[in-house]
Design a protein around this motif. Structure first.
Motif, short mmCIF file in Angstrom:
data_model
loop_
_atom_site.label_atom_id
_atom_site.label_comp_id
_atom_site.label_asym_id
_atom_site.label_seq_id
_atom_site.Cartn_x
_atom_site.Cartn_y
_atom_site.Cartn_z
N ALA A 116 -62.99 23.41 15.76
CA ALA A 116 -61.75 22.94 16.73
C ALA A 116 -62.43 23.08 18.06
O ALA A 116 -62.10 22.16 19.10
N GLY A 117 -63.19 23.90 18.41
CA GLY A 117 -63.93 24.33 19.91
C GLY A 117 -64.85 22.93 20.12
O GLY A 117 -65.18 23.03 21.31
N ARG A 118 -65.25 22.44 19.19
CA ARG A 118 -66.14 21.23 19.44
C ARG A 118 -65.67 19.91 19.62
O ARG A 118 -66.12 19.08 20.10
N MET A 119 -64.27 19.76 19.89
CA MET A 119 -63.70 18.84 20.12
C MET A 119 -63.92 18.29 21.54
O MET A 119 -63.46 19.13 22.64
N THR A 120 -64.59 17.14 21.68
CA THR A 120 -64.81 16.88 23.19
C THR A 120 -63.54 16.56 24.07
O THR A 120 -63.84 16.84 25.17
N GLN A 121 -62.44 15.98 23.58
CA GLN A 121 -61.29 15.86 24.39
C GLN A 121 -60.94 17.11 24.70
O GLN A 121 -60.34 17.21 25.85
N PHE A 122 -60.82 18.04 23.95
CA PHE A 122 -60.38 19.48 24.74
C PHE A 122 -61.26 19.94 25.43
O PHE A 122 -60.84 20.36 26.46
N LYS A 123 -62.70 19.81 25.33
CA LYS A 123 -63.32 20.27 26.36
C LYS A 123 -63.19 19.58 27.72
O LYS A 123 -63.32 20.35 28.75
N ASP A 124 -62.96 18.27 27.69
CA ASP A 124 -62.86 17.59 28.83
C ASP A 124 -61.48 18.03 29.43
O ASP A 124 -61.48 18.41 30.83
N LYS A 125 -60.38 18.06 28.86
CA LYS A 125 -59.24 18.36 29.21
C LYS A 125 -58.99 19.96 29.77
O LYS A 125 -58.43 19.81 30.72
N ALA A 163 -61.55 21.58 30.69
CA ALA A 163 -62.46 21.99 31.78
C ALA A 163 -62.00 21.83 33.06
O ALA A 163 -62.24 22.47 34.23
N ARG A 164 -60.81 21.12 33.15
CA ARG A 164 -60.05 20.75 34.68
C ARG A 164 -59.25 22.06 34.91
O ARG A 164 -58.63 21.87 36.14
N GLN A 165 -59.03 23.02 33.90
CA GLN A 165 -57.93 23.86 34.28
C GLN A 165 -58.61 25.55 34.15
O GLN A 165 -59.50 25.59 33.37
N SER A 166 -57.89 26.16 34.79
CA SER A 166 -58.51 27.60 34.43
C SER A 166 -57.94 28.24 32.81
O SER A 166 -56.83 27.45 32.42
N GLU A 167 -58.70 29.02 32.26
CA GLU A 167 -58.58 29.49 31.09
C GLU A 167 -57.15 29.66 30.54
O GLU A 167 -56.42 29.30 29.63
N ASP A 168 -56.43 30.45 31.64
CA ASP A 168 -54.97 30.90 31.31
C ASP A 168 -54.16 30.04 31.32
O ASP A 168 -52.91 30.29 30.95
N HIS A 169 -54.63 28.66 31.94
CA HIS A 169 -53.51 27.48 32.14
C HIS A 169 -53.68 26.67 30.94
O HIS A 169 -52.97 25.81 30.59
N VAL A 170 -54.76 26.82 30.08
CA VAL A 170 -54.90 25.93 28.77
C VAL A 170 -54.28 26.59 27.74
O VAL A 170 -54.51 27.59 27.36
N SER A 171 -53.25 25.81 27.26
CA SER A 171 -52.45 26.49 26.13
C SER A 171 -53.26 26.26 24.77
O SER A 171 -53.97 25.65 24.49
N VAL A 172 -52.98 27.25 23.75
CA VAL A 172 -53.49 27.28 22.59
C VAL A 172 -52.94 25.90 21.77
O VAL A 172 -53.78 25.36 21.15
N GLY A 173 -51.95 25.46 22.36
CA GLY A 173 -51.55 24.10 21.70
C GLY A 173 -52.59 23.02 21.99
O GLY A 173 -52.58 22.06 21.04
N LEU A 174 -52.99 23.13 23.20
CA LEU A 174 -54.01 22.14 23.59
C LEU A 174 -55.25 22.27 22.85
O LEU A 174 -55.75 21.17 22.42
N PHE A 175 -55.58 23.28 22.29
CA PHE A 175 -56.72 23.59 21.55
C PHE A 175 -56.43 23.15 20.25
O PHE A 175 -57.28 22.61 19.37
N THR A 176 -55.33 23.26 19.73
CA THR A 176 -55.11 22.95 18.23
C THR A 176 -54.20 21.54 18.14
O THR A 176 -54.20 21.23 16.89
N TYR A 177 -54.60 21.12 19.31
CA TYR A 177 -53.64 19.61 19.20
C TYR A 177 -54.49 18.68 18.18
O TYR A 177 -53.58 17.91 17.44
N PRO A 178 -55.74 18.52 17.98
CA PRO A 178 -56.25 17.79 16.86
C PRO A 178 -55.92 18.22 15.67
O PRO A 178 -55.84 17.30 14.58
#
Ligand code: ADP
Ligand code: NA
Length: 328
Positions: free
Chosen positions: A105-114, A116-131
């Motif tokens: 899941a961590g290799r998904m480039t769309q997650f990495k792009d999205k 990258a623009r925010q601090s880690e605590d502002h990135v939800s687990v949901g954004l990570f599991t989105y795919p």
């Protein structure tokens, strides 16, 4: 023979779809109804991977459905529904999360792009599991095909891998979908910067389908064009004029070559003026229809409830089998 089944979704994250959404994706949704068994959803669960105002989200979900109907999604032929109305999506998603690797899941480039623009605590687990939720959206319907653009290929590959992993662990249950590369999809560029994709996140050069048509016409007339004066299709050295020709062709049904022949000897101003008219002729009746659907809330809700019912007939069957195989 059974028609191939197709699933697609769109996020309710704007008040209006834009011309890129329509010509790059939604127009194909409409024509797929002639050849495929179609399941289309407004993916509100995906939308909350970033913070949404509840009132705004509710309005945008209904407005998205109204726009799909106005563009030609036919509820008699398509299961048109709201993702959160079909709880099986999230139920299957959990199962798939337990099959997906953290690294995978961590290799998904769309997650990495999205992210990258925010601090880690502002990135939800949901954004990570989105795919993974996206995989569930597709697999819960046993879809044969998924229309995908280049940016979604990696997610579809994950979907296929998760289906195959489930099947090899528990026995053949889920259909691994094929990418469906749609012909005639146009990539639409920003009117002010024709080297960038038209996108809602760049307000200057985007045509929103629900904005005042006069405003859209003005944007077309003031679109950035290229040096020289000849109206030719040459995306490399004349991206501005080429973009206008692609839009014109898509909206009018006239081939690009037919347009360049018709505009030989004329200027950019003539092309823009005529395209502005073609666009206005398209959006005025579209907007009337959208308003019609939004004025009759009861009818719109009924259409979406029927769509969710049809979707659940298929989704609940898949989930029952999945749960049974797992040992639930
Ligand atoms: P945005 O880029 O405005 O955030 P989305 O990413 O939500 O829009 O896109 C929804 C659908 O519309 C996707 O299928 C996407 O490929 C398509 N799409 C978005 N912008 C364009 C564009 N400029 N040209 C062609 N298709 C587009
Ligand atoms: Na996008």
């Amino acid at each position: 023979p059974r028609r191939p089944r197709v699933l697609s979704g769109i996020q309710p994250t704007a008040d209006s779809f834009h011309l890129g959404n329509y010509l790059g994706a939604l127009r194909q949704w409409v024509s797929l109804q002639d050849t495929h068994e179609t399941f289309y959803c407004v993916v509100d669960l995906h939308a909350i991977t970033i913070e949404q105002d509840p009132k705004v989200l509710r309005e945008r979900t209904r407005a998205s459905a109204a726009q799909l109907l106005a563009l030609g999604i036919d509820p008699a032929r398509t299961a048109l529904f709201v993702q959160s109305h079909v709880p099986e999506h999230t139920q299957l998603s959990w199962v798939l999360e337990c099959l997906a690797g953290f690294g995978e899941a961590g290799r998904m480039t769309q997650f990495k792009d999205k992210s990258a623009r925010q601090s880690e605590d502002h990135v939800s687990v949901g954004l990570f599991t989105y795919p993974v939720l996206q995989a569930a959206d597709i697999l819960i319907y046993q879809a044969d095909q998924v229309p995908v653009g280049e940016d979604q290929r990696q997610h579809l590959e994950l979907t296929r891998n998760l289906a195959q992993r489930f099947n090899s662990r528990y026995g053949k249950t889920l259909r691994a979908p094929e990418p469906f590369i749609v012909k005639d999809t146009a990539k639409i560029f920003d009117l002010q910067d024709p080297t960038a994709k038209m996108s809602k996140s760049v307000p200057g050069g985007v045509i929103e389908l629900r904005e005042d048509p006069k405003r859209s016409a003005k944007k077309i007339r003031s679109a950035v064009t290229d040096t020289g004066r000849e109206i030719v299709y040459d995306p490399e050295s004349k991206p501005g004029v080429s973009n206008l020709l692609v839009i014109y062709s898509a909206l009018s049904g006239r081939a690009v070559e037919e347009l360049t022949t018709a505009y030989a000897g004329k200027g950019y101003g003539d092309l823009k003026k005529d395209l502005a008219e073609v666009l206005v002729d398209f959006v005025v009746p579209f907007q009337q229809q959208v308003d019609g659907y939004l004025d009759d809330r009861a009818e719109l809700d009924k259409i979406l409830a029927t769509g969710a019912e049809r979707a659940r007939e298929v989704a609940s069957k898949t989930l029952r089998t999945v749960y049974d195989r797992i040992g639930f």
